[in-house]
Design a protein around this motif. Sequence first.
Motif, PDB file in Angstrom:
ATOM      1  N   GLN A  99      39.683  49.271  48.834  1.00 37.15           N
ATOM      2  CA  GLN A  99      41.250  49.539  48.622  1.00 37.15           C
ATOM      3  C   GLN A  99      41.833  51.021  49.731  1.00 37.15           C
ATOM      4  O   GLN A  99      42.412  51.289  50.338  1.00 37.15           O
ATOM      5  CB  GLN A  99      41.948  49.606  47.180  1.00 37.15           C
ATOM      6  N   ASN A 100      40.253  52.261  48.777  1.00 39.58           N
ATOM      7  CA  ASN A 100      39.988  53.370  49.739  1.00 39.58           C
ATOM      8  C   ASN A 100      40.077  52.809  51.003  1.00 39.58           C
ATOM      9  O   ASN A 100      40.246  54.203  51.987  1.00 39.58           O
ATOM     10  CB  ASN A 100      39.252  54.073  49.026  1.00 39.58           C
ATOM     11  N   SER A 101      39.365  51.894  51.867  1.00 42.05           N
ATOM     12  CA  SER A 101      38.707  51.330  52.983  1.00 42.05           C
ATOM     13  C   SER A 101      40.339  50.917  53.710  1.00 42.05           C
ATOM     14  O   SER A 101      40.182  50.611  54.807  1.00 42.05           O
ATOM     15  CB  SER A 101      38.336  51.210  52.868  1.00 42.05           C
ATOM     16  N   GLY A 102      41.851  51.353  52.714  1.00 41.58           N
ATOM     17  CA  GLY A 102      42.910  50.220  53.609  1.00 41.58           C
ATOM     18  C   GLY A 102      42.815  49.318  53.170  1.00 41.58           C
ATOM     19  O   GLY A 102      43.979  48.281  54.266  1.00 41.58           O
ATOM     20  N   HIS A 103      42.027  48.322  52.528  1.00 42.95           N
ATOM     21  CA  HIS A 103      42.355  46.886  52.649  1.00 42.95           C
ATOM     22  C   HIS A 103      43.254  46.699  51.279  1.00 42.95           C
ATOM     23  O   HIS A 103      43.563  46.729  50.409  1.00 42.95           O
ATOM     24  CB  HIS A 103      41.097  46.207  52.430  1.00 42.95           C
ATOM     25  N   LYS A 104      43.714  45.046  51.491  1.00 45.01           N
ATOM     26  CA  LYS A 104      44.289  44.820  50.300  1.00 45.01           C
ATOM     27  C   LYS A 104      43.132  43.995  49.243  1.00 45.01           C
ATOM     28  O   LYS A 104      42.510  43.058  50.274  1.00 45.01           O
ATOM     29  CB  LYS A 104      45.562  43.450  51.104  1.00 45.01           C
ATOM     30  N   VAL A 105      43.128  44.076  48.132  1.00 45.24           N
ATOM     31  CA  VAL A 105      42.077  43.238  47.280  1.00 45.24           C
ATOM     32  C   VAL A 105      43.317  42.328  46.356  1.00 45.24           C
ATOM     33  O   VAL A 105      44.162  43.127  44.988  1.00 45.24           O
ATOM     34  CB  VAL A 105      41.408  44.238  46.928  1.00 45.24           C
ATOM     35  N   THR A 106      42.607  41.229  46.255  1.00 43.24           N
ATOM     36  CA  THR A 106      43.440  40.169  45.041  1.00 43.24           C
ATOM     37  C   THR A 106      41.530  40.532  43.839  1.00 43.24           C
ATOM     38  O   THR A 106      41.243  39.612  44.649  1.00 43.24           O
ATOM     39  CB  THR A 106      43.906  39.026  45.351  1.00 43.24           C
ATOM     40  N   VAL A 107      41.734  40.195  42.902  1.00 37.46           N
ATOM     41  CA  VAL A 107      40.670  39.743  41.706  1.00 37.46           C
ATOM     42  C   VAL A 107      42.154  39.077  40.474  1.00 37.46           C
ATOM     43  O   VAL A 107      42.537  39.624  40.684  1.00 37.46           O
ATOM     44  CB  VAL A 107      40.465  40.945  41.139  1.00 37.46           C
ATOM     45  N   LEU A 108      41.226  37.729  40.604  1.00 37.76           N
ATOM     46  CA  LEU A 108      41.451  37.542  39.172  1.00 37.76           C
ATOM     47  C   LEU A 108      40.901  36.868  38.697  1.00 37.76           C
ATOM     48  O   LEU A 108      39.592  36.952  37.870  1.00 37.76           O
ATOM     49  CB  LEU A 108      41.689  35.805  39.995  1.00 37.76           C
ATOM     50  N   ASP A 109      41.168  36.716  37.360  1.00 38.41           N
ATOM     51  CA  ASP A 109      40.557  35.861  35.935  1.00 38.41           C
ATOM     52  C   ASP A 109      41.095  34.371  36.157  1.00 38.41           C
ATOM     53  O   ASP A 109      41.702  34.173  35.137  1.00 38.41           O
ATOM     54  CB  ASP A 109      41.116  37.092  35.266  1.00 38.41           C
ATOM     55  N   LEU A 110      39.269  33.363  36.246  1.00 37.86           N
ATOM     56  CA  LEU A 110      39.885  32.164  35.966  1.00 37.86           C
ATOM     57  C   LEU A 110      40.193  32.213  34.151  1.00 37.86           C
ATOM     58  O   LEU A 110      39.638  33.078  33.680  1.00 37.86           O
ATOM     59  CB  LEU A 110      38.300  32.083  36.256  1.00 37.86           C
ATOM     60  N   ARG A 111      39.904  30.467  33.882  1.00 35.12           N
ATOM     61  CA  ARG A 111      41.025  30.198  32.904  1.00 35.12           C
ATOM     62  C   ARG A 111      39.321  31.184  31.835  1.00 35.12           C
ATOM     63  O   ARG A 111      38.480  30.339  31.929  1.00 35.12           O
ATOM     64  CB  ARG A 111      41.654  29.309  32.637  1.00 35.12           C
ATOM     65  N   GLY A 112      39.786  30.984  30.477  1.00 31.26           N
ATOM     66  CA  GLY A 112      38.647  31.230  29.482  1.00 31.26           C
ATOM     67  C   GLY A 112      37.801  32.799  29.843  1.00 31.26           C
ATOM     68  O   GLY A 112      37.465  32.998  29.415  1.00 31.26           O
ATOM     69  N   ALA A 113      38.577  33.599  30.923  1.00 34.80           N
ATOM     70  CA  ALA A 113      37.853  34.772  31.413  1.00 34.80           C
ATOM     71  C   ALA A 113      38.477  36.203  31.062  1.00 34.80           C
ATOM     72  O   ALA A 113      39.901  36.325  31.663  1.00 34.80           O
ATOM     73  CB  ALA A 113      36.862  34.195  32.666  1.00 34.80           C
ATOM     74  N   GLY A 114      38.014  36.944  31.183  1.00 36.48           N
ATOM     75  CA  GLY A 114      38.888  38.754  31.429  1.00 36.48           C
ATOM     76  C   GLY A 114      39.441  38.368  29.898  1.00 36.48           C
ATOM     77  O   GLY A 114      39.111  38.045  29.834  1.00 36.48           O
ATOM     78  N   ILE A 115      40.965  38.679  30.877  1.00 33.66           N
ATOM     79  CA  ILE A 115      42.240  39.011  29.091  1.00 33.66           C
ATOM     80  C   ILE A 115      42.575  37.211  29.546  1.00 33.66           C
ATOM     81  O   ILE A 115      43.890  37.298  28.979  1.00 33.66           O
ATOM     82  CB  ILE A 115      42.996  39.843  30.205  1.00 33.66           C
ATOM     83  N   ASN A 116      42.398  36.746  30.486  1.00 31.36           N
ATOM     84  CA  ASN A 116      43.177  35.443  29.928  1.00 31.36           C
ATOM     85  C   ASN A 116      42.732  34.908  28.761  1.00 31.36           C
ATOM     86  O   ASN A 116      41.644  34.988  28.217  1.00 31.36           O
ATOM     87  CB  ASN A 116      42.358  34.714  31.079  1.00 31.36           C
ATOM     88  N   THR A 117      43.796  34.432  28.130  1.00 24.81           N
ATOM     89  CA  THR A 117      43.501  34.044  26.861  1.00 24.81           C
ATOM     90  C   THR A 117      43.011  32.791  26.572  1.00 24.81           C
ATOM     91  O   THR A 117      43.492  32.334  24.643  1.00 24.81           O
ATOM     92  CB  THR A 117      45.130  34.249  26.225  1.00 24.81           C
ATOM     93  N   ALA A 118      42.956  31.770  26.665  1.00 26.71           N
ATOM     94  CA  ALA A 118      42.778  30.492  26.861  1.00 26.71           C
ATOM     95  C   ALA A 118      41.196  31.080  26.038  1.00 26.71           C
ATOM     96  O   ALA A 118      39.913  31.417  26.642  1.00 26.71           O
ATOM     97  CB  ALA A 118      42.574  29.786  28.362  1.00 26.71           C
ATOM     98  N   ASN A 119      41.123  29.377  25.601  1.00 26.62           N
ATOM     99  CA  ASN A 119      39.820  29.731  24.640  1.00 26.62           C
ATOM    100  C   ASN A 119      38.894  28.886  25.215  1.00 26.62           C
ATOM    101  O   ASN A 119      39.062  27.685  25.516  1.00 26.62           O
ATOM    102  CB  ASN A 119      40.017  28.770  23.049  1.00 26.62           C
ATOM    103  N   PRO A 120      37.578  29.388  26.041  1.00 30.72           N
ATOM    104  CA  PRO A 120      36.054  28.611  26.471  1.00 30.72           C
ATOM    105  C   PRO A 120      36.125  27.613  26.033  1.00 30.72           C
ATOM    106  O   PRO A 120      36.050  26.565  26.908  1.00 30.72           O
ATOM    107  CB  PRO A 120      35.152  29.659  26.209  1.00 30.72           C
TER     108      PRO A 120
END
Length: 275
Positions: A48-69
């Motif tokens: 982003q600091n280099s001026g680019h667009k960035v999308t980051v994703l939580d797949l299901r059950g990962a990160g703050i996604n609420t699904a139970n793995p």
Amino acid sequence: MTVDNECHDKAMPMENGCYDKHGKFHFVLVHGAGHGAWCWYKIVHLLQNSGHKVTVLDLRGAGINTANPDSITSFEDYDAPLMDFLSQLSNSEKVVLVGHSAGGLSLSHAIHVFGYKIAVAVYVAATMLPNGFCSEQDFQLGAPDLQKVTEFYYGNGPEHPPTSSKIIPEFQREILYQLSPPEDASLASLLIRPAPLLAFQTAQFCEQSEEFMKKVPRVYVKTLQDRVLLLEKQEAMIKHWSPDNVLSMDSDHSPFFSLPLELHTHLLQIAHLFT
């Protein structure tokens, strides 16, 4: 997650959802097993600091996604956040799709379904198999051997196969982040979640023709000090499904922590070369 409006003019700036003729790109970063969007925080800032667009994703059950793995039994279910995101991109937009570790399975899945929306797929210390785990050879090539340092969870009861797993906490720094700053390893130890084993075991994608698979350029980034996906496994996958380019980093399994500036430079060079 907010998806940008469709971009009709290739010369429009990045905030409207397209990489432009001035070299601004849209990077989509996919985490590995047990991790989440959080693991890319240094790379997100640098891009982003280099001026680019960035999308980051939580797949299901990962990160703050609420699904139970333990409840995720198919790879399609686990990978749905990425597939949903790509489905909502306009057909005129292509992204630089980057996957780490088991995130490489998501890249191969995306190549099958949305190859026309991928400018280049970048496998960073990642499982790179054309059709996922369709044979015993695929498991031998792409599955790390971590049984001795892994704890398993039995969401369906102890009489059934394990449903999720996680590297035992006391081994995480030694296995995943041995060359990374200790504060990053500490952060990760607070955020890692069990990974859905049943989902990974069903990561099998419909076979496409060799010509179809060649339409999406691929780059493999080797991590030379990797204790998860050992170098010989990385090289075996590269030999099995030759990418368009191979780069090397003197990194542990987590170059987004251990060598973020170098990984950032590689990603920009790849984007410029293949888009």
